[in-house]
Write a protein that holds these residues in place. Structure first.
Motif, short mmCIF file in Angstrom:
data_model
loop_
_atom_site.label_atom_id
_atom_site.label_comp_id
_atom_site.label_asym_id
_atom_site.label_seq_id
_atom_site.Cartn_x
_atom_site.Cartn_y
_atom_site.Cartn_z
N MET A 1 51.76 32.61 -42.30
CA MET A 1 50.28 33.20 -42.78
C MET A 1 49.67 32.46 -44.03
SD MET A 1 48.00 35.37 -41.50
CE MET A 1 48.12 37.23 -41.22
N ARG A 2 50.75 32.14 -44.93
CA ARG A 2 50.48 31.48 -46.30
C ARG A 2 50.05 30.18 -45.97
NH1 ARG A 2 54.59 34.48 -49.89
NH2 ARG A 2 53.39 36.44 -50.27
N ALA A 3 50.84 29.55 -44.97
CA ALA A 3 50.66 28.08 -44.73
C ALA A 3 49.41 27.88 -44.15
CB ALA A 3 51.88 27.58 -43.84
N ARG A 4 49.02 28.56 -43.02
CA ARG A 4 47.83 28.60 -42.55
C ARG A 4 46.55 28.87 -43.57
NH1 ARG A 4 45.43 32.65 -37.91
NH2 ARG A 4 43.94 33.50 -39.22
N GLU A 5 46.63 29.68 -44.55
CA GLU A 5 45.59 29.99 -45.56
C GLU A 5 45.52 28.68 -46.15
OE1 GLU A 5 43.52 32.41 -46.30
OE2 GLU A 5 44.06 33.14 -44.22
N VAL A 6 46.76 28.10 -46.84
CA VAL A 6 46.70 26.86 -47.55
C VAL A 6 46.02 25.50 -46.95
CG1 VAL A 6 48.00 25.10 -48.70
CG2 VAL A 6 48.83 27.54 -49.02
N CYS A 7 46.43 25.46 -45.78
CA CYS A 7 45.77 24.32 -44.90
C CYS A 7 44.45 24.54 -44.79
CB CYS A 7 46.51 24.34 -43.45
SG CYS A 7 48.21 23.70 -43.55
N VAL A 8 43.85 25.63 -44.31
CA VAL A 8 42.54 25.71 -44.11
C VAL A 8 41.65 25.70 -45.39
CG1 VAL A 8 40.80 27.65 -43.54
CG2 VAL A 8 42.51 27.31 -42.10
N HIS A 9 42.18 26.50 -46.69
CA HIS A 9 41.66 26.18 -48.00
C HIS A 9 41.48 24.74 -48.52
CE1 HIS A 9 40.12 30.13 -48.25
NE2 HIS A 9 41.72 30.50 -48.25
N ALA A 10 42.48 23.81 -48.24
CA ALA A 10 42.58 22.58 -48.37
C ALA A 10 41.30 21.70 -47.79
CB ALA A 10 43.99 22.04 -48.00
N VAL A 11 41.01 22.21 -46.71
CA VAL A 11 39.82 21.86 -45.76
C VAL A 11 38.54 22.10 -46.57
CG1 VAL A 11 38.63 21.34 -43.78
CG2 VAL A 11 40.89 21.08 -43.74
N ASP A 12 38.53 23.28 -46.73
CA ASP A 12 37.52 24.06 -47.25
C ASP A 12 37.07 23.72 -48.79
OD1 ASP A 12 37.07 26.03 -45.22
OD2 ASP A 12 38.06 27.61 -46.34
N LEU A 13 38.06 23.47 -49.50
CA LEU A 13 37.69 22.97 -50.93
C LEU A 13 37.40 21.44 -50.92
CD1 LEU A 13 40.68 25.04 -52.59
CD2 LEU A 13 38.14 25.38 -52.54
N ASP A 14 37.20 20.82 -49.91
CA ASP A 14 36.99 19.40 -49.93
C ASP A 14 37.66 18.47 -50.78
OD1 ASP A 14 35.36 17.26 -48.92
OD2 ASP A 14 34.16 17.40 -50.58
N GLY A 15 39.13 18.77 -50.73
CA GLY A 15 40.03 18.17 -51.52
C GLY A 15 40.45 16.85 -50.82
N GLY A 16 39.77 15.96 -50.18
CA GLY A 16 40.25 14.85 -49.04
C GLY A 16 40.87 15.23 -47.95
N VAL A 17 41.23 16.50 -47.52
CA VAL A 17 41.82 16.83 -46.24
C VAL A 17 40.93 17.39 -45.27
CG1 VAL A 17 43.64 18.22 -45.24
CG2 VAL A 17 43.88 17.49 -47.55
N THR A 18 41.12 16.90 -44.24
CA THR A 18 40.24 17.41 -43.07
C THR A 18 41.17 18.03 -41.83
OG1 THR A 18 40.31 15.30 -41.60
CG2 THR A 18 38.47 15.31 -43.51
N PHE A 19 40.51 18.55 -40.87
CA PHE A 19 41.54 19.31 -39.88
C PHE A 19 42.16 18.09 -39.06
CE2 PHE A 19 38.72 22.78 -40.58
CZ PHE A 19 39.75 23.92 -40.70
N ALA A 20 41.55 16.88 -39.17
CA ALA A 20 41.94 15.82 -38.17
C ALA A 20 43.48 15.28 -39.13
CB ALA A 20 40.99 14.61 -38.16
N ASP A 21 43.57 15.49 -40.23
CA ASP A 21 44.85 15.25 -41.05
C ASP A 21 46.10 16.20 -40.80
OD1 ASP A 21 43.49 13.11 -42.28
OD2 ASP A 21 42.61 14.63 -43.90
N LEU A 22 45.65 17.73 -40.17
CA LEU A 22 46.54 18.49 -39.96
C LEU A 22 47.11 18.28 -38.66
CD1 LEU A 22 44.42 21.65 -41.28
CD2 LEU A 22 45.87 20.14 -42.64
N PRO A 23 48.35 18.62 -38.64
CA PRO A 23 49.25 18.54 -37.33
C PRO A 23 48.52 19.36 -36.06
CG PRO A 23 50.76 19.44 -39.07
CD PRO A 23 49.22 19.43 -39.46
N GLU A 24 48.53 18.56 -34.92
CA GLU A 24 47.93 19.02 -33.86
C GLU A 24 48.26 20.51 -33.00
OE1 GLU A 24 47.07 16.46 -30.45
OE2 GLU A 24 47.48 14.84 -31.91
#
Length: 76
Positions: A1-24
């Protein structure tokens, strides 16, 4: 659950990560979770069309077809 939150917020915060960068597999599981969550609430029916298949979300009325596009899978 925490990993999911971290990944989604990394995208939300526009820190240079997009959903395309996350594992399929992560993105597929996230989409399944969102579809389940959305299907349990009132609203129109949806048909999500993604590169890996079609997900139908029950709802009220005729389904609206929503097509989600993503970059092609990365090699390797």
């Amino acid at each position: 659950m925490r990993a999911r939150e971290v990944c989604v917020h990394a995208v939300d915060l526009d820190g240079g990560v997009t959903f395309a960068d996350l594992p399929e597999p992560f993105c597929a599981a996230l989409l399944d979770d969102v579809a389940r969550w959305r299907g349990a609430r009132p609203g129109p029916a949806l048909v999500l069309v993604t590169p890996d298949g079609v997900r139908e979300i029950p709802g009220e009325g005729e389904p609206s077809r929503v097509e989600l596009r993503s970059p092609p899978p990365r090699p390797g």
